[in-house]
Write an enzyme that holds these catalytic residues in place. Structure first.
Site, PDB file in Angstrom:
ATOM      1  N   ASN A 107     -39.955  30.022  48.698  1.00  0.00           N
ATOM      2  CA  ASN A 107     -40.927  28.975  49.011  1.00  0.00           C
ATOM      3  C   ASN A 107     -40.190  27.645  49.057  1.00  0.00           C
ATOM      4  O   ASN A 107     -39.257  27.425  48.284  1.00  0.00           O
ATOM      5  CB  ASN A 107     -41.993  28.929  47.895  1.00  0.00           C
ATOM      6  N   HIS A 109     -40.848  23.758  48.376  1.00  0.00           N
ATOM      7  CA  HIS A 109     -41.840  22.939  47.668  1.00  0.00           C
ATOM      8  C   HIS A 109     -41.390  21.477  47.681  1.00  0.00           C
ATOM      9  O   HIS A 109     -40.230  21.187  47.373  1.00  0.00           O
ATOM     10  CB  HIS A 109     -41.998  23.436  46.220  1.00  0.00           C
ATOM     11  N   SER A 136     -37.449  21.387  46.887  1.00  0.00           N
ATOM     12  CA  SER A 136     -36.762  22.523  46.267  1.00  0.00           C
ATOM     13  C   SER A 136     -37.072  23.785  47.052  1.00  0.00           C
ATOM     14  O   SER A 136     -38.191  23.965  47.527  1.00  0.00           O
ATOM     15  CB  SER A 136     -37.260  22.732  44.828  1.00  0.00           C
ATOM     16  N   ASP A 145     -44.906  27.892  41.725  1.00  0.00           N
ATOM     17  CA  ASP A 145     -43.768  26.972  41.871  1.00  0.00           C
ATOM     18  C   ASP A 145     -42.811  27.070  40.678  1.00  0.00           C
ATOM     19  O   ASP A 145     -42.126  26.092  40.346  1.00  0.00           O
ATOM     20  CB  ASP A 145     -44.248  25.519  42.061  1.00  0.00           C
TER      21      ASP A 145
END
Ligand code: GAR
Length: 210
Positions: A107, A109, A136, A145
């Site tokens: 992911n 973020h 990130s 997250d």
């Protein structure tokens, strides 16, 4: 080639960055599908225009989060990706649906994790008076997250910044950050077992911050 599926809910600039890098030969991957929880997400059309199959499923057609996530990830599994990239995918995922993808889902973020997990990261960085902000890329785990970070890009917070200006400064750095992270995974230079991931070091080379 290494197969990438993208999950996205919106505009798709990160998808476009990956697609451009792949089609220009800067990234040794094939984009094999885009999947969304929003039928109106611009990323779907942007993908189709480039010949990447794109589909959306509606959470409304499923009884709860787990069933929706299983249905979406089932559609993703059908294109047999080596890696799933969440690029602006804005729904929380049920950890039980993620188990088969452990180590194979990342992911991006828009904050310097572990600071500012969740939503409205740019506003929160401004409100907190942070001198630095950024983005990130991390492996996805059941914790929102919270998975191990692969790499980060840092930008300064400048006097006079508002949410939009700060978001734009971060976004510009997101694209190369995501490309570098996917490249390292595709080349096998980073993997779930990599001890550096679990010690807060970047497998892309110390320091963690690009
Ligand atoms: C990006 O800034 C990404 O970091 C963020 O959404 C934006 C998507 O932009 N992701 C999250 O906030 C995840 N919680 P894009 O659709 O143009 O790639």
């Amino acid at each position: 080639p290494y197969r990438i599926a993208v999950m996205a809910s919106g505009r798709g600039s990160n998808f476009l960055a990956l697609h451009a890098a792949a089609s220009e030969g800067r990234l040794p991957v094939e984009l094999v599908g885009v999947f969304s929880d929003k039928a109106s997400a611009p990323v779907l059309e942007r993908a189709r225009e480039r010949g990447v199959p794109a589909q959306s499923l509606s959470p409304k057609d499923h009884p709860d989060r787990l069933h929706f996530d299983l249905a979406l990830l089932n559609a993703v599994a059908a294109v047999q990706p080596d890696l799933i990239v969440c690029a602006g995918y804005m729904r929380i995922l049920d950890g039980r649906a993620l188990t088969p993808w452990t180590g194979r889902m990342i992911n991006i973020h828009p904050s310097l994790l572990p600071r500012h997990r969740g939503l409205h990261t740019h506003r929160r960085a401004l409100e907190a008076g942070d001198a630095e902000h950024g983005a990130s890329v991390h492996l996805v785990t059941a914790e929102l997250d919270g998975g191990p970070v692969i790499a980060q890009a840092v930008v300064p917070v400048l006097a006079g910044d508002d949410e939009q200006r700060l978001a734009a400064r971060v976004l510009e750095r997101e694209h190369p950050l995501l490309i570098a992270s996917v490249d390292a995974l595709a080349r096998g230079e980073v993997a779930w077992r990599d001890e550096r991931l679990w010690h807060g070091e970047s497998p892309l080379g110390a320091p963690l911050r690009l």
